[in-house]
Scaffold this motif. Sequence first.
Motif, PDB file in Angstrom:
ATOM      1  N   UNK A  70      11.704  16.648  10.810  1.00  0.00           N
ATOM      2  CA  UNK A  70      13.070  16.309  11.548  1.00  0.00           C
ATOM      3  C   UNK A  70      14.448  16.612  10.732  1.00  0.00           C
ATOM      4  N   UNK A  71      14.097  16.618   9.375  1.00  0.00           N
ATOM      5  CA  UNK A  71      15.243  16.758   8.388  1.00  0.00           C
ATOM      6  C   UNK A  71      15.270  18.233   8.212  1.00  0.00           C
ATOM      7  N   UNK A  72      14.186  19.290   8.430  1.00  0.00           N
ATOM      8  CA  UNK A  72      14.169  20.515   8.180  1.00  0.00           C
ATOM      9  C   UNK A  72      14.818  21.060   9.572  1.00  0.00           C
ATOM     10  N   UNK A  73      15.029  20.527  10.575  1.00  0.00           N
ATOM     11  CA  UNK A  73      15.247  21.128  11.832  1.00  0.00           C
ATOM     12  C   UNK A  73      16.704  21.531  11.945  1.00  0.00           C
ATOM     13  N   UNK A  74      17.632  20.848  11.180  1.00  0.00           N
ATOM     14  CA  UNK A  74      18.903  21.211  11.146  1.00  0.00           C
ATOM     15  C   UNK A  74      19.275  22.756  10.632  1.00  0.00           C
ATOM     16  N   UNK A  75      18.555  23.170   9.457  1.00  0.00           N
ATOM     17  CA  UNK A  75      18.829  24.436   9.240  1.00  0.00           C
ATOM     18  C   UNK A  75      17.809  25.643   9.898  1.00  0.00           C
ATOM     19  N   UNK A 113      13.976  20.637 -11.602  1.00  0.00           N
ATOM     20  CA  UNK A 113      14.342  19.167 -11.841  1.00  0.00           C
ATOM     21  C   UNK A 113      13.475  18.372 -10.974  1.00  0.00           C
ATOM     22  N   UNK A 114      13.156  19.088  -9.680  1.00  0.00           N
ATOM     23  CA  UNK A 114      12.227  18.160  -8.739  1.00  0.00           C
ATOM     24  C   UNK A 114      11.051  17.864  -9.078  1.00  0.00           C
ATOM     25  N   UNK A 115      10.249  19.037  -9.791  1.00  0.00           N
ATOM     26  CA  UNK A 115       9.032  18.699 -10.390  1.00  0.00           C
ATOM     27  C   UNK A 115       9.233  17.623 -11.494  1.00  0.00           C
ATOM     28  N   UNK A 116      10.293  17.562 -12.191  1.00  0.00           N
ATOM     29  CA  UNK A 116      10.366  16.383 -13.296  1.00  0.00           C
ATOM     30  C   UNK A 116      10.522  15.186 -12.628  1.00  0.00           C
ATOM     31  N   UNK A 117      11.282  15.023 -11.873  1.00  0.00           N
ATOM     32  CA  UNK A 117      11.349  13.817 -11.063  1.00  0.00           C
ATOM     33  C   UNK A 117      10.194  13.511 -10.325  1.00  0.00           C
ATOM     34  N   UNK A 188       7.943  16.333  -3.342  1.00  0.00           N
ATOM     35  CA  UNK A 188       8.491  18.108  -3.679  1.00  0.00           C
ATOM     36  C   UNK A 188       8.621  18.576  -2.159  1.00  0.00           C
ATOM     37  N   UNK A 189       7.941  18.001  -1.177  1.00  0.00           N
ATOM     38  CA  UNK A 189       8.097  18.513   0.171  1.00  0.00           C
ATOM     39  C   UNK A 189       9.369  18.104   0.616  1.00  0.00           C
ATOM     40  N   UNK A 190       9.769  16.810   0.211  1.00  0.00           N
ATOM     41  CA  UNK A 190      11.099  16.190   0.578  1.00  0.00           C
ATOM     42  C   UNK A 190      12.149  17.172  -0.176  1.00  0.00           C
ATOM     43  N   UNK A 191      11.800  17.701  -1.402  1.00  0.00           N
ATOM     44  CA  UNK A 191      12.907  18.544  -1.995  1.00  0.00           C
ATOM     45  C   UNK A 191      13.098  19.798  -0.864  1.00  0.00           C
ATOM     46  N   UNK A 197      15.845  26.954   4.427  1.00  0.00           N
ATOM     47  CA  UNK A 197      15.208  28.371   4.375  1.00  0.00           C
ATOM     48  C   UNK A 197      14.066  28.132   3.096  1.00  0.00           C
ATOM     49  N   UNK A 198      13.963  27.019   2.399  1.00  0.00           N
ATOM     50  CA  UNK A 198      13.094  27.010   1.409  1.00  0.00           C
ATOM     51  C   UNK A 198      11.568  26.904   2.020  1.00  0.00           C
ATOM     52  N   UNK A 199      11.270  26.416   2.909  1.00  0.00           N
ATOM     53  CA  UNK A 199       9.987  26.450   3.423  1.00  0.00           C
ATOM     54  C   UNK A 199       9.506  27.851   3.725  1.00  0.00           C
ATOM     55  N   UNK A 200      10.325  28.698   4.352  1.00  0.00           N
ATOM     56  CA  UNK A 200      10.215  30.245   4.423  1.00  0.00           C
ATOM     57  C   UNK A 200       9.717  30.934   3.162  1.00  0.00           C
TER      58      UNK A 200
END
Length: 308
Positions: A70-75, A113-117, A188-191, A197-200
């Motif tokens: 649902x969050x990725x649908x916007x982009x 930064x996402x990996x570190x968090x 990391x998937x949340x990031x 476009x990141x999943x692509x």
Amino acid sequence: MSSPDAASPPDPLQDTTPQAADTDRGSALLPWGGRAARIRAAVREDVLPSERADADALVMTAWLTADQRQRYLEGLRARDDSEDFARTLADERRVVLEEGADPVPDELESARAAEKAARQIPLRLLEAALLLVALALVIMGLRELELAVPPRSAAGLAVLWYLGGGIFAAIVAAAVGRMATRRRDKQLLDWAVSRPGQLGRGLPLRRPLQGESLGPAIAQGLGPALLVAVGVISIVAGASVLLIVLLSREGQNMVPMSIWALVGGALALILAVLMSYLRAHRLWTMARRTRAAQWIGAAPAVEDSDGI
């Protein structure tokens, strides 16, 4: 009217290419070698970008939670439907595979930064502590077994307690390690879904998703072997005791115990086979997910400090 099978969505982990069909037929005849071939086929490189994009999108759609989609649908500009989400994500992935990914300035820095968090340090420390406790209990049990000369019932009971406690601690450590991996993957998937476009493009991670830690690796590696050993020993011991009782006509009170040993040994062997099958299926799923999350991009060129 269309049949129910035609209306049902495809299996996200099912490869429909001709090579995969041949592999599935081989796995029906050779379950272990065929399943290894399916794992190799899942990460093969000789597929068209359109075929890979469709497969990656289906796997990623099944992997993401409903909230993440649902969050990725916007982009993504897709409808609130899993099939339309997978179709639009496949188009996004196909463009990246065929034309390359446009450079994003902060992509690598944001991924680091996402990996570190996402590091699950408290859970990893708890997993390591539990593994140390398991190792200490096993060593104490073996030491108690060596000191039990001549054998004593109390010493045998202590050995069982130590070994049982070590196995329990190892199982808990494996569960904690698996939980830490899942929490890391989810963060990391949340990031990724928060960036259009990141999943692509994939996830540019230094350590891949679904990375196994020591606890789950030990449980998955030694678990089936221990079950096979326990099963064989129980079956042999139970059959031997039962045969002695039947031949000597003495010790009839040992018959129920021998039967329980036979049944327990058979169950241990069945459980070992089931664990091996589940591990093979997990490896296949991990191979597909790793491919679906592969980063399609080039690292920025590093300038030579000498100007050469």
